[in-house]
Design an enzyme around this catalytic site. Structure first.
Site, PDB file in Angstrom:
ATOM      1  N   GLY A 205      16.726  11.435 -10.789  1.00 51.39           N
ATOM      2  CA  GLY A 205      15.950  12.593 -10.370  1.00 51.39           C
ATOM      3  C   GLY A 205      16.746  13.444  -9.411  1.00 51.39           C
ATOM      4  N   CYS A 206      16.021  14.321  -8.714  1.00 52.93           N
ATOM      5  CA  CYS A 206      16.632  15.312  -7.844  1.00 52.93           C
ATOM      6  C   CYS A 206      16.863  14.674  -6.481  1.00 52.93           C
ATOM      7  CB  CYS A 206      15.693  16.507  -7.743  1.00 52.93           C
ATOM      8  SG  CYS A 206      16.337  17.886  -6.829  1.00 52.93           S
ATOM      9  N   VAL A 207      17.903  13.791  -6.421  1.00 51.12           N
ATOM     10  CA  VAL A 207      18.116  12.985  -5.214  1.00 51.12           C
ATOM     11  C   VAL A 207      18.876  13.778  -4.168  1.00 51.12           C
ATOM     12  CG1 VAL A 207      18.003  10.804  -6.421  1.00 51.12           C
ATOM     13  CG2 VAL A 207      20.164  12.000  -6.225  1.00 51.12           C
TER      14      VAL A 207
END
Ligand code: HEM
Ligand code: HEM
Ligand code: SF4
Ligand code: SF4
Lengths: 439, 105
Positions: B103-105
């Site tokens: 994901g959008c880490v």
């Protein structure tokens, strides 16, 4: 001599706009020369290999970065975006190409001393390439290797007294417009409030504890120069409650053509002589201004503080003195269930530095308590609000329901009532009903 | 993909040092990873976190949300970072053999 042939990228060196290709080539050449004798800690030709892999992507129309990447520094759960090239043999200089987010000062004011020191660290331990700034606000250091991360972090914190920014399911780096530092429209010190909340919530920023990401942004007025209403889960917009201040002499100067409307913003084209009726009075969305007998009159109770008249005649019209902030909740990009802008949650709250902004922090924390408990995995608060209803959010935030929170009332009659608000509650006996109504 | 050998076992890992296959996990893996995650000794508390992550993953096919990890283990996030300095994702999930967070880490 460039390491890779880049015929497609070379085309982007022509034209008037500053070319990112020319700039990267310049950095590549400077590293090759190494006039300062820097002991480069990542490949000297890292920028060359970046151009090489980018040229390859231009040729085949596909990205060449592998999926994801989990790297970081001890103590924090975010701040670094790991990234690996999917052609490491061909482009070893970017086999590791991690991005480091560095916390920026609000309004992005710098001294050259700070920027030079930062670049000294980055020249030594990174690619020499940056993004000034990331869309959320961070200084972005673009491209380094895993072993350098703790080294960079140590130098940032010990030598520059600066921290990492946020990433992951947490509070991301807050940002503000430049506010009172050089704007007469600012209704509160947006930089100061942004800085204060950033410091207050360092734990929430560095250690992901939320269902998903969460952003703050601070606009000094409804013009929205940092676009808080579109780009932050909680957006703070300055406003005022008392009348707009009118300087009739300056109004006359605008009408007389002595002062250019909109501070000369439309000087590039001949729009004719300034016509106050056409350009201000008739464009007021509330139709609450009139211009009669050389006097501008406003019915401030009907004014929605849209800023149009002030923007047009900034020397004649000023924001009021009873100032505060409106809080908007729920803005997000389309994924998953559609784009959202912030919905007005708190119409007006004071911005009081003397009590350390307690009224604002109370709302922030109440909203978080609710969302951290109710939010599903990877559900932005805007989506939680849609799923559980605006009323649930407002109740959790301790904000009274107010006509200003809706653009229009609902038109469907699927209205839920709480059992305690209905006489007799929900427990009904069918037999009682049948005594009066036969089957 | 790199292969590492440790105490006679072999593990297939990615660049970030996450196990490629959950089934490859053995207690030796924890010993192997702990140093790079800033952990000297595996205590009962570490084990409790690892065990829960593994149970949850086996049952649900995903890693638990941080809030659930805290609720079930009773460890506040602060304590989890004291146990695993790089946090529940990069630290604890890696040691438990769970797939790399995405994901959008
Ligand atoms: C005094 C008699 C009735 C009253 C006061 C009444 C009232 C209502 C009201 C307030 C609604 C909601 C309207 C809306 O969704 O905007 C409704 C929906 C409906 N009523 Fe009645 N109703 C009556 C009789 C009936 C009868 C006799 C039938 C069928 C034989 C019926 C069938 C429906 C249906 C199918 C709906 C759903 C419409 C929809 O959801 O789009 N109603 N009624
Ligand atoms: C093949 C037959 C039927 C189909 C495919 C069908 C389909 C639907 C659909 C798609 C809706 C909208 C649901 C929504 O708002 O999400 C609906 C609502 C409704 N249908 Fe049907 N329907 C059928 C038969 C019937 C019959 C026979 C009746 C009554 C005798 C009926 C009564 C209603 C009522 C009252 C609603 C409104 C419910 C509400 O909005 O709360 N339907 N139907
Ligand atoms: S948002 Fe308003 S206060 Fe902030 S810089 Fe823009 S115009 Fe000025
Ligand atoms: S701020 Fe907007 S609504 Fe208010 S008087 Fe000016 S133009 Fe009209």
């Amino acid at each position: 001599m460039a390491k890779h042939k880049t015929p497609l990228l070379d085309q982007l060196e022509s034209g008037p706009w500053p070319s990112f290709v020319s700039d990267i080539k310049q950095e590549a050449a400077a590293r090759a020369k190494n006039e300062k004798g820097v002991q480069y800690q990542v490949a000297v030709d890292c920028p060359d290999d970046l151009l090489g892999v980018l040229e390859m992507s231009f040729t085949d129309g596909e990205t060449h970065w592998k999926h994801g990447g989990i790297v970081g520094v001890f103590g924090y759960g975010g701040g670094v975006i790991g990234r690996y090239c999917d052609q490491p043999q061909m482009f070893p200089g970017v086999a590791h190409f991690h991005t480091v987010r560095v916390a920026q000062p609000n309004g992005k004011w710098y001294s050259t001393e700070f920027l030079r020191s930062l670049m000294d660290i980055w020249d030594l331990r990174g690619s020499g390439l940056t993004n000034l700034h990331g869309a959320t606000g961070d200084i972005v250091l673009l491209g380094t290797s895993t072993p350098q991360l703790e080294e960079i972090f140590w130098e940032l914190t010990h030598n520059l007294n600066v921290d990492l920014g946020g990433s992951g399911s947490n509070l991301r780096t807050p940002a503000s417009c430049m506010g009172m530092s050089r704007c007469q429209y600012a209704c509160y010190d947006a930089q100061e409030l942004c800085y204060n909340l950033t410091q207050e919530y360092q734990d929430e920023l560095h250690r992901p504890a939320f269902p998903y990401k969460f952003k703050f942004k601070f606009d000094g007025c409804p013009n929205g120069c940092v676009a808080a209403i579109a780009r932050s889960d909680l957006g703070f917009l300055g406003t005022f409650k008392d009348p707009i201040k009118i300087n009739q002499e300056a109004v006359a100067a605008y009408v007389g053509g002595e002062i250019a409307p909109n501070a000369g913003a439309h000087a590039g084209r001949d729009w004719g002589k300034f016509d106050i009726q056409k350009e201000v009075v008739d464009l007021c969305p509330s139709k609450c201004i009139s211009y009669e007998g050389g006097k501008l009159i406003m019915d401030h109770k009907e004014c929605v503080r849209c800023m149009h008249c002030i923007n047009t005649m900034p020397q004649a019209l000023r924001i009021g003195d009873d100032r505060g902030v409106s809080i908007f909740c729920g803005a997000k990009a389309p994924i998953l269930d559609g784009p959202q802008m912030g919905s007005l949650l708190v119409p007006f709250v004071e911005v009081n530095k003397d009590d350390d902004y307690q009224a604002i922090k109370d709302i922030v924390e109440a909203v978080w308590d609710w969302w951290m408990e109710e939010g599903k995995n990877r559900e932005r608060i805007g989506e939680t609000m849609k799923r559980l209803g605006f009323a649930a959010l407002a109740e959790a935030a301790g904000v009274p329901i107010d006509a200003r929170q809706v653009q229009e009332p609902r038109h469907n009659p699927y209205i839920f009532w709480k059992a305690e608000d209905v006489e007799g509650g929900w427990e009904r006996d069918l037999a009682e009903f049948r005594k009066r109504h036969q089957r | 993909m790199a292969v590492v050998e440790f105490q006679g076992a072999t593990f297939e890992v990615d660049e970030d040092g996450f196990l490629q296959k959950f089934e490859d996990w053995t207690p030796a893996w924890v010993d192997f990873v702990k140093e790079s995650e800033g952990i000297k000794e595996i205590t009962e508390d570490h084990q409790k976190v690892i065990d829960f992550l593994q149970d949850y993953y086996k049952k649900n096919g995903i890693a638990p949300m941080v809030r659930i990890l805290s609720k079930v283990t009773g460890f506040k996030l602060k304590q989890i970072y004291e146990l695993f300095p790089s946090g529940p994702g990069k630290g604890a999930c890696k040691m438990a053999g769970l797939p790399k967070p995405t994901g959008c880490v």
